[in-house]
Design a protein around this motif. Structure first.
Motif, mmCIF file in Angstrom:
data_model
loop_
_atom_site.group_PDB
_atom_site.id
_atom_site.type_symbol
_atom_site.label_atom_id
_atom_site.label_comp_id
_atom_site.label_asym_id
_atom_site.label_seq_id
_atom_site.Cartn_x
_atom_site.Cartn_y
_atom_site.Cartn_z
ATOM 1 N N ALA A 512 -35.652 -13.739 55.986
ATOM 2 C CA ALA A 512 -36.494 -12.847 55.183
ATOM 3 C C ALA A 512 -35.624 -12.237 54.091
ATOM 4 N N THR A 513 -36.069 -12.320 52.849
ATOM 5 C CA THR A 513 -35.248 -11.907 51.710
ATOM 6 C C THR A 513 -36.017 -10.966 50.792
ATOM 7 N N TYR A 514 -35.333 -9.900 50.376
ATOM 8 C CA TYR A 514 -35.816 -8.990 49.335
ATOM 9 C C TYR A 514 -34.922 -9.189 48.110
ATOM 10 N N GLU A 515 -35.541 -9.338 46.941
ATOM 11 C CA GLU A 515 -34.787 -9.535 45.696
ATOM 12 C C GLU A 515 -35.295 -8.586 44.620
ATOM 13 N N LEU A 516 -34.367 -8.050 43.856
ATOM 14 C CA LEU A 516 -34.681 -7.234 42.697
ATOM 15 C C LEU A 516 -33.898 -7.785 41.517
ATOM 16 N N GLY A 517 -34.592 -8.160 40.449
ATOM 17 C CA GLY A 517 -33.931 -8.753 39.298
ATOM 18 C C GLY A 517 -34.246 -8.017 38.006
ATOM 19 N N GLY A 527 -28.581 -11.194 29.453
ATOM 20 C CA GLY A 527 -27.917 -10.764 30.668
ATOM 21 C C GLY A 527 -28.903 -10.702 31.822
ATOM 22 N N ARG A 528 -28.412 -11.018 33.029
ATOM 23 C CA ARG A 528 -29.245 -10.976 34.228
ATOM 24 C C ARG A 528 -28.500 -10.248 35.337
ATOM 25 N N LEU A 529 -29.259 -9.476 36.096
ATOM 26 C CA LEU A 529 -28.719 -8.787 37.264
ATOM 27 C C LEU A 529 -29.675 -9.027 38.427
ATOM 28 N N THR A 530 -29.137 -9.475 39.565
ATOM 29 C CA THR A 530 -29.940 -9.732 40.752
ATOM 30 C C THR A 530 -29.304 -9.057 41.954
ATOM 31 N N LEU A 531 -30.107 -8.298 42.676
ATOM 32 C CA LEU A 531 -29.692 -7.710 43.954
ATOM 33 C C LEU A 531 -30.537 -8.353 45.050
ATOM 34 N N ILE A 561 -24.922 -9.286 45.108
ATOM 35 C CA ILE A 561 -25.259 -9.048 43.707
ATOM 36 C C ILE A 561 -24.829 -10.264 42.901
ATOM 37 N N GLU A 562 -25.635 -10.627 41.903
ATOM 38 C CA GLU A 562 -25.336 -11.752 41.024
ATOM 39 C C GLU A 562 -25.499 -11.305 39.577
ATOM 40 N N LEU A 563 -24.487 -11.559 38.769
ATOM 41 C CA LEU A 563 -24.483 -11.190 37.355
ATOM 42 C C LEU A 563 -24.383 -12.456 36.514
ATOM 43 N N GLU A 564 -25.171 -12.529 35.444
ATOM 44 C CA GLU A 564 -25.142 -13.669 34.533
ATOM 45 C C GLU A 564 -25.157 -13.167 33.094
ATOM 46 N N ASN A 578 -20.927 -16.168 34.856
ATOM 47 C CA ASN A 578 -21.633 -15.552 35.975
ATOM 48 C C ASN A 578 -20.639 -15.133 37.039
ATOM 49 N N LEU A 579 -21.030 -14.144 37.818
ATOM 50 C CA LEU A 579 -20.192 -13.595 38.884
ATOM 51 C C LEU A 579 -21.110 -13.192 40.025
ATOM 52 N N SER A 580 -20.755 -13.564 41.254
ATOM 53 C CA SER A 580 -21.590 -13.233 42.405
ATOM 54 C C SER A 580 -20.728 -12.729 43.547
ATOM 55 N N TYR A 581 -21.308 -11.784 44.287
ATOM 56 C CA TYR A 581 -20.647 -11.241 45.474
ATOM 57 C C TYR A 581 -21.666 -11.191 46.601
ATOM 58 N N VAL A 582 -21.261 -11.620 47.813
ATOM 59 C CA VAL A 582 -22.135 -11.561 48.971
ATOM 60 C C VAL A 582 -21.342 -11.083 50.175
ATOM 61 N N ASP A 583 -21.956 -10.195 50.923
ATOM 62 C CA ASP A 583 -21.410 -9.739 52.200
ATOM 63 C C ASP A 583 -22.247 -10.413 53.284
#
Length: 704
Positions: A512-517, A527-531, A561-564, A578-583
């Motif tokens: 189950a995934t929640y996304e905010l872009g 520019g793009r920002l995704t949580l 978080i993903e940045l483009e 682009n740069l992405s970080y995941v825990d």
């Protein structure tokens, strides 16, 4: 509109450009209101001319418009089965253009996917490619991403993977569309951590040759034909590559870790011999379409099935063969009602040929090798109905019925000191799936669109699944877009996992995934920002709880978080980053998921110093990657890989060439090894799987 058609038009250039500009303005306005990209077809001629190399004089206003033409290349039907710009669809999508991928030095689909935020590469011990999306996908038989080839599902039911598709060379690719996150609400099984659709080249006439240092060499042909009077189009796209593969130097294998180094072929080189054959034929006759695709992908056993380095014999120990056929018809009942009917057939063969399993004296006097055969057949019938009762609603109703059967699953062993059954998988295994989908895209206002999707899948051999999605897209103004999405997806056990399950009942895994872009678009940059936050329930893994076989592991959580960022510096320079970080952890223990990297980054600089020349510099950064926790083992170190490419292309038709260097600085690149064991003894690769150092490649072709 292809290049040949553009060159044959009788209009004057300026009149054509002005007409295209007007239609593009109208199309871009409709685009911001959420309409399909089909309304932009006429204006797209201007983009074709620009790509062909024409120099166009524009006003300041038109200059800004030309920057917005890049939107035309971002159309995708992947998220909703309706054509929309990737910025306005529900969820997060990336569209990779084939020509730009070649310019940036990507050689295969697999390499290209590493340019997408949050996606990392991995290897199975005998060379099968892996895709890790947001940290999910590490392990044997770990198909967690739906892979489509021109819209046809290629995931096998045996392992849920599609290795042959990932090895398709970029010269055969028009574009690659990627959804990050769950996609089961539209595509059903295995659309768990993402969906990838590879679109092959069809409207071209091209001949190409390619070669590389210690890699494959070969070539291909793309040819298309169009009869305007009969509304008939046919294309064929074929390529073949082959190489002995010098492999990479391996200092120690599992026999060194277990104190039996005298039996080992290490130090030595991995067996990375490779042979690829791909043939794609497509026919379009009015509203009827058909295609046949044949993929043969053979490769060496790399690091060994039990982490025993194979001898340097360049044996093509693994073979994957895919044969697909599709036929369909588009029916238009009215302006507001149309349907697509299609039938698909897929046959997948996965064989092992003289696979090196154990060294001499490990179990017997001679080395032990294995031959293994597997074949499955899948049939699918599907119907999609699109209904637009009013301008605010776009409804989709879909039905699917499919059946998968195992035709063959046998093996033979050479030198094994005991008897085993002649079959390794139950030949009576089969699976029937009935699926239904309902989707409503509701335009609340000119700026807000809501999408609700619900899919139901019923399986004959496992449970039934419900996959919902609820998404909202708010176009705050022409420059700012906000997105929110909640989606659930599932991954049923594969035939292999069911056969070798450690418990009587192996459950499907769900996510189950929640996304905010947020997307900010300016005339020359975007520019793009995704949580995102994902909860994984009952993930399927091998031996995770100390048993022999597949089990449902502890629940996991992904937060990231993903940045483009894309910037066009005039008409000659483009910056893409682009740069992405995941825990990615298991909340119950705090343990990190293995295989993935918490930090991933890409930086590309494309420079066009002259009309026909393009130079590209590409940086790929992969952070520390965790491995299974065993004594004496540490995480795989971070690395930075630099690639550079020089490209030449003549306008309209003629010569094109790309010369590149991979891993320019000769960085030490390693992938996490998969844990394997025999007789209760762990057999690790002490230093992971090493990858090649600096090497060159060349691709030369002619458009005719």
């Amino acid at each position: 509109m292809n290049r040949k058609l553009c060159s044959e038009t009788g209009f004057k250039m300026n009149a054509f450009i002005n007409t295209g500009t007007r239609h593009l303005r109208r199309g871009l306005l409709r685009l911001t209101q959420g309409h399909s990209f089909r309304s932009l077809c006429l204006g797209a001629g201007l983009l074709s001319l620009a790509n062909a190399g024409y120099a166009v004089e524009t006003t300041a206003d038109d200059s800004q418009l030309n920057d917005l033409l890049a939107l035309l290349e971002n159309e995708t039907e992947l998220a909703t089965k309706t054509g929309m710009n990737a910025n306005f669809i529900p969820g997060i999508a990336t569209v990779l253009n084939g020509d730009e991928l070649l310019a940036r030095g990507a050689r295969t689909v697999w390499q290209s996917l590493s340019l997408v935020p949050g996606i990392a590469q991995g290897l199975e011990m005998t060379g099968e490619r892996q895709i890790l999306s947001r940290g999910v996908g590490f392990g044997y038989a770990s198909g967690n991403v739906k892979i489509l080839l021109d819209g046809v599902s290629m995931n096998s039911t045996l392992l849920a993977t599609a290795n042959a598709v990932l090895d398709i060379p970029i010269e055969q690719i028009e574009r690659i569309e990627v959804i990050r996150g769950p996609g089961s609400s539209v595509y059903g099984e295995y659309a768990y951590a993402g969906v990838v659709n590879i679109v092959t080249r069809k409207q071209a006439r091209t001949l190409h040759l390619q070669s590389g240092e210690d890699a494959d060499s070969g070539g291909g042909l793309i040819w298309s034909w169009h009869d305007k009077q009969r509304d008939l189009t046919f294309s064929v796209n074929l390529a073949g590559l082959e190489g002995d593969g010098a492999g990479v130097r391996v200092a120690e294998d599992a026999l060194h870790a277990t104190g039996e180094r005298e039996l080992s072929n290490a130090p030595g080189r991995s067996n990375e011999a490779h042979r690829y054959r791909g043939l794609f034929a497509d026919l379009q006759w009015g509203a009827t379409f058909a295609s046949v695709k044949l993929l043969n992908d053979d490769y060496g056993d790399h690091f060994g099935i039990n982490h025993f380095l194979p001898p340097p014999d360049q044996n093509l120990a693994s073979s994957n063969r895919y044969l697909t056929a599709e036929v369909g018809h588009d029916v238009r009942f009215s302006e507001s009602l149309d349907a697509r009917l299609r039938l698909e057939a897929l046959q997948h063969e996965r064989d092992r040929n003289d696979l090196y399993v154990f060294p001499a004296t490990y179990l017997g006097d001679a080395p032990i090798r294995m031959d293994q055969d597997y074949r499955e057949t899948r049939l699918l019938a599907a119907a999609d109905l699109h209904w637009r009762p009013v301008s605010e609603h776009a409804l989709l109703f879909g039905l699917e019925a499919s059946q998968v059967e195992v035709d063959q699953a046998s093996w033979e062993w050479n030198g094994l000191p005991f008897e085993i059954p002649a079959t390794w998988l139950d030949l009576d295994r089969e699976r029937q799936i009935l699926g239904a989908i309902v989707q409503d895209q509701f335009r609340v206002s000119e700026r807000v669109t809501l999408t609700g999707t619900l899919r139901y899948d019923e399986y004959s051999d496992v449970d039934a699944f419900l996959s919902p999605r609820l998404a909202a897209v708010w176009r705050v103004d022409p420059a700012n877009v906000l997105k929110f999405q909640y989606a659930r997806a599932f991954r049923p056990p594969t035939f292999y996992e069911l056969e070798y399950a450690a418990c009587p009942s192996l459950n499907a895994s769900e996510i189950a995934t929640y996304e905010l872009g947020y997307i900010l678009t300016k005339p020359r940059w975007e520019g793009r920002l995704t949580l995102f936050h994902s909860d994984l329930t009952d993930p399927i893994a091998f031996d995770e709880s100390g048993q022999e076989g597949y089990v449902n592991g502890a629940d996991a959580r992904l937060r990231g978080i993903e940045l483009e960022y894309v910037h066009r510096l005039g008409s000659k320079v483009k910056l893409d980053a682009n740069l992405s970080y995941v825990d990615a952890t298991r909340p119950a223990t705090g343990e990190a998921l293995t295989g993935g990297a918490s930090l991933l980054g890409n930086l590309a600089l494309l420079w066009k110093p002259r009309e026909r020349w393009t130079a590209a510099l590409q940086l790929r950064y992969v952070g520390e990657r965790q491995r299974q926790d065993l004594p004496g083992r540490k995480a795989i170190d971070p690395y930075a890989q630099w690639d550079c490419t020089l490209n030449y292309r003549t306008p309209l038709k003629g010569l094109f060439a790309s010369l590149g260097v991979k891993n320019l600085t000769d960085a030490d690149i390693r992938y996490p090894d998969q844990l394997t064991s025999f007789g209760g003894v762990d057999l690790p690769y002490p230093d992971g799987y090493p990858r090649p150092g600096r090497r060159w490649w060349l691709s030369v072709g002619y458009d005719f």
